[in-house]
Design an enzyme around this catalytic site. Sequence first.
Site, PDB file in Angstrom:
ATOM      1  N   THR A  84      -2.659  22.455  94.880  1.00 46.55           N
ATOM      2  CA  THR A  84      -3.952  21.771  94.799  1.00 46.55           C
ATOM      3  C   THR A  84      -3.991  21.016  93.472  1.00 46.55           C
ATOM      4  O   THR A  84      -4.486  21.528  92.471  1.00 46.55           O
ATOM      5  CB  THR A  84      -5.127  22.762  94.901  1.00 46.55           C
ATOM      6  N   THR A 119      -5.476  27.304  94.412  1.00 46.15           N
ATOM      7  CA  THR A 119      -6.587  27.193  93.476  1.00 46.15           C
ATOM      8  C   THR A 119      -7.563  26.118  93.942  1.00 46.15           C
ATOM      9  O   THR A 119      -7.172  24.982  94.218  1.00 46.15           O
ATOM     10  CB  THR A 119      -6.076  26.823  92.071  1.00 46.15           C
ATOM     11  N   CYS A 259      -1.237  24.611  86.734  1.00 48.13           N
ATOM     12  CA  CYS A 259      -2.344  25.554  86.570  1.00 48.13           C
ATOM     13  C   CYS A 259      -3.240  25.199  85.396  1.00 48.13           C
ATOM     14  O   CYS A 259      -4.324  24.664  85.576  1.00 48.13           O
ATOM     15  CB  CYS A 259      -1.800  26.977  86.399  1.00 48.13           C
TER      16      CYS A 259
END
Length: 430
Positions: A84, A119, A259
């Site tokens: 994502t 995420t 991340c």
Amino acid sequence: MNTHNRLISVVGLGYVGLPVAVEFGKTRQVIGFDINSTRIDELKQGIERTNEVEAHDLAETDILYTCNADDLKKADFHIVAVPTPVNNAKQPDLSPVINASRTVGRQLKKGDIVVYESTVYPGATEEECIPVLEKESGLKWQVDFNVGYSPERINPGDKVHTFKTITKVVSGDTPETLAIVSAVYESVVTAGVHRAATIKVAEAAKVIENTQRDLNISLMNELALIFNKMDIDTRDVLAAASSKWNFLPFDPGLVGGHCIGVDPYYLTYKASVLGYTPQVILSGRGINDSMGSFIATQTVKELINSGVCVKGSVVTVLGFTFKENVPDIRNTRVIDIIRELMDYGINVQVFDPMSDIHEIKEEYDVELVVNEDGLKPAKAILFAVPHQYFMEKDWSYMANLLENKTGIVLDVKAKLDRTKVPEGIKLWRL
């Protein structure tokens, strides 16, 4: 059905999905689905390019690697582990998870459970993904199928904190779903699970984990900017401050990857939609995103101070991936340094033994030098990513890459021994 004996599929076999599939595959057959046919073919041959799973672990699993979505019908517990990212405007790009939801939805049966590990911002699973599952399957949520959310906590390159040894946050749309999701993950995760109150809570927990780390690093980066102006070594300051028992040990540096450099934008996007403009989070993001430009500017200043004509000078960049000892180039901020140096007319050459040169060319339009023999003698070396490959070398390695063994070495992560700098080399570190 015994909750431990759910038939599992994993959708997306990258840095997150493959370790998940492998651990479950050691105890039962798992359907491993990915849209990348090359990835599937390689995994069938035991080739694993992310380096997240050891060859012997891969060999011990019972995984049906497939690009055929029909194979998902064999499973009744689907784990979605697709990327994502954010787009160029720093807004969430949910297209991979939406497309995965379409794929799973078309194969969904009554009684199935879909668990998202990707995420997302709080609310995305229920607002964006579940409607797609309903539309594609023709089934009704919480009547015919159920949904859970269990955020991934994979740390690429980390062989200590792994899928099995990190506490797994789990959530479900009903108490019964939560019980099943918990039992399935507890069957392989030795660290156990934490049952979040709701799906939104689990989604929020994921994004703030990385947002907190992002902000802590941004503070260190801002301190590095300040101390650089004061001609103080930032690492010396941090070493002194760390002697206090409650000082949090963070280091300055480039913040990339899929991340820490991405997740905060998911939270700030949703906050903005709801009418709140985050200030602290976006400020930290701005600092971290600016570090590549700062390092490039420092390189130019060091060249000028050494009497080097900047335009046309050769600078060697060592390392391109987003962090050490991984081949992952997603959201690497080394590219910011390279592009900035090129804007100054510098001849930049890049070497990274961990990278796929074809992937980097396609993604970033940067041509890597295949090996050290192809590197021209440089006026400066920018040591961007401290892969073990480089750390096993000594200072003579750096010296041999410089023109006449003299010049500048910029050590972004301060990994080189500054007590052994050879004569004729100037060391700068963040």
